[in-house]
Write a protein that holds these residues in place. Sequence first.
Motif, PDB file in Angstrom:
ATOM      1  N   LEU A  33      75.977 -16.847 -28.073  1.00 62.70           N
ATOM      2  CA  LEU A  33      76.492 -15.562 -28.550  1.00 62.70           C
ATOM      3  C   LEU A  33      77.073 -14.749 -27.399  1.00 62.70           C
ATOM      4  N   GLU A  34      78.156 -14.037 -27.691  1.00 56.63           N
ATOM      5  CA  GLU A  34      78.781 -13.129 -26.734  1.00 56.63           C
ATOM      6  C   GLU A  34      78.959 -11.776 -27.420  1.00 56.63           C
ATOM      7  N   SER A  71      71.156  -9.703 -15.038  1.00 51.00           N
ATOM      8  CA  SER A  71      72.361 -10.145 -14.330  1.00 51.00           C
ATOM      9  C   SER A  71      72.783 -11.549 -14.741  1.00 51.00           C
ATOM     10  N   ALA A  72      71.809 -12.382 -15.119  1.00 48.78           N
ATOM     11  CA  ALA A  72      72.106 -13.763 -15.489  1.00 48.78           C
ATOM     12  C   ALA A  72      72.912 -13.867 -16.782  1.00 48.78           C
ATOM     13  N   VAL A  73      72.865 -12.834 -17.620  1.00 47.64           N
ATOM     14  CA  VAL A  73      73.571 -12.888 -18.907  1.00 47.64           C
ATOM     15  C   VAL A  73      74.615 -11.782 -19.042  1.00 47.64           C
ATOM     16  N   ILE A 130      77.275  -9.135 -22.997  1.00 47.22           N
ATOM     17  CA  ILE A 130      76.032  -9.889 -22.876  1.00 47.22           C
ATOM     18  C   ILE A 130      76.282 -11.271 -23.470  1.00 47.22           C
ATOM     19  N   VAL A 131      76.014 -12.312 -22.696  1.00 50.73           N
ATOM     20  CA  VAL A 131      76.325 -13.685 -23.098  1.00 50.73           C
ATOM     21  C   VAL A 131      75.069 -14.540 -23.016  1.00 50.73           C
ATOM     22  N   SER A 132      74.674 -15.107 -24.133  1.00 53.81           N
ATOM     23  CA  SER A 132      73.510 -15.989 -24.132  1.00 53.81           C
ATOM     24  C   SER A 132      73.927 -17.393 -23.688  1.00 53.81           C
ATOM     25  N   PRO A 133      73.017 -18.168 -23.132  1.00 51.25           N
ATOM     26  CA  PRO A 133      73.290 -19.596 -22.930  1.00 51.25           C
ATOM     27  C   PRO A 133      73.234 -20.312 -24.271  1.00 51.25           C
ATOM     28  N   LEU A 154      69.865 -11.554 -26.391  1.00 49.26           N
ATOM     29  CA  LEU A 154      70.730 -10.363 -26.510  1.00 49.26           C
ATOM     30  C   LEU A 154      69.894  -9.099 -26.638  1.00 49.26           C
ATOM     31  N   ARG A 155      68.871  -9.156 -27.476  1.00 53.85           N
ATOM     32  CA  ARG A 155      68.037  -7.986 -27.736  1.00 53.85           C
ATOM     33  C   ARG A 155      67.353  -7.503 -26.444  1.00 53.85           C
TER      34      ARG A 155
END
Length: 358
Positions: free
Chosen positions: A13-14, A43-45, A57-60, A72-73
């Motif tokens: 998700l982005e 910072s990682a996402v 915000i970007v999930s792996p 994301l939450r």
Amino acid sequence: MRFKPSKPYTVGLELEVQLVDSFTFELTEKAYTVFEKASERLSAVLHKEFLQSMVEIVSPPCSSSEEAVDILREAYGEVRRIGEEEGFYPILLGTHPFANPCEIRITRDRRYERLLEEFQIVLRNFLIFGLHIHVGVETEKQLWEAYNVTLKYLPLFVALSSSSPFYKGKFTGLHSYRLKVFEQLPRAGVPEQFFSTDEFEVMFNVLKNSGFVDSIKDIWWDVRPRPDFGTIELRVCDAIPDFNRIEAVADFFRLLVAWSSGKRVERFYHQVVKQNRWNAVRHGLEGMFIDSDGVENINSRIHWLVEEFDREGLLDRLGIRADNLYNILSGYPVSYRMIKAYEKGESLRKIVRFGLAE
């Protein structure tokens, strides 16, 4: 163009987040502050975006929508805590209801500056914020089956995610004005059908060899095939200020991709897809959906599909939280509440608050 397989039905998700002043509710250029104060975990996402008043915000890739949404939450919660200290709110809406594009600054970045030079006032009007969903596929055949089925059903995702009825201080009369802004770009909006990576690559190379694109990232269609990732990317959704709804919409997309596997892909008219998309942009869930067997309400088509998914055992197979899916699909996206508040005389500054997620 080499296809790279993914684990099927994984999800990434982005989510684009606008930053607004906690007193005036105007967009505020605090992205640099978020990056400065972010924990290592955030910072990682966290990614920079086109505007200095937004972050992404970007999930792996995750095995479930629930897992991706939890990431994301958590990240959104930290951005909100930073905002409490720095005087801003993180807002999740498809547009900012009243900001003036002339007063907004873009992020200093060579790619963004090059795009601005090319697209001029069209890009300067881009006070828009979306949710993008990647779903993994294992084979090229699955990619193009999923692409064409998603193309047909794009309007359903427009109606499920709508959060942008206001723009530049005016009620647009639409549920998702963000899409009308975005489609002004020459490589955005509703794409044509493709049935193989080779066919897609021929089109892509015409644009690349002519000097108009460098990579697939320069194509901004409502649904974008990513042979290089082994994913199908849905880009039509407005930003959604409800994490349970984000999960349900992502699950609905995962189910559609799984359902499309092995389905005979029909050719359909591009203009019909555009008409259906407009019906969703204008009327939301009450819009009409044209299909080969007639016309029906978009909301009815959504529920028909969920019943089909359930009949085929896909909810159990994909580990979908059925209670959340059915609960969300029986309700309405935030655009309805925003419009109702406006009709009751609520100011746009207060309506911005609808974009605060809990």
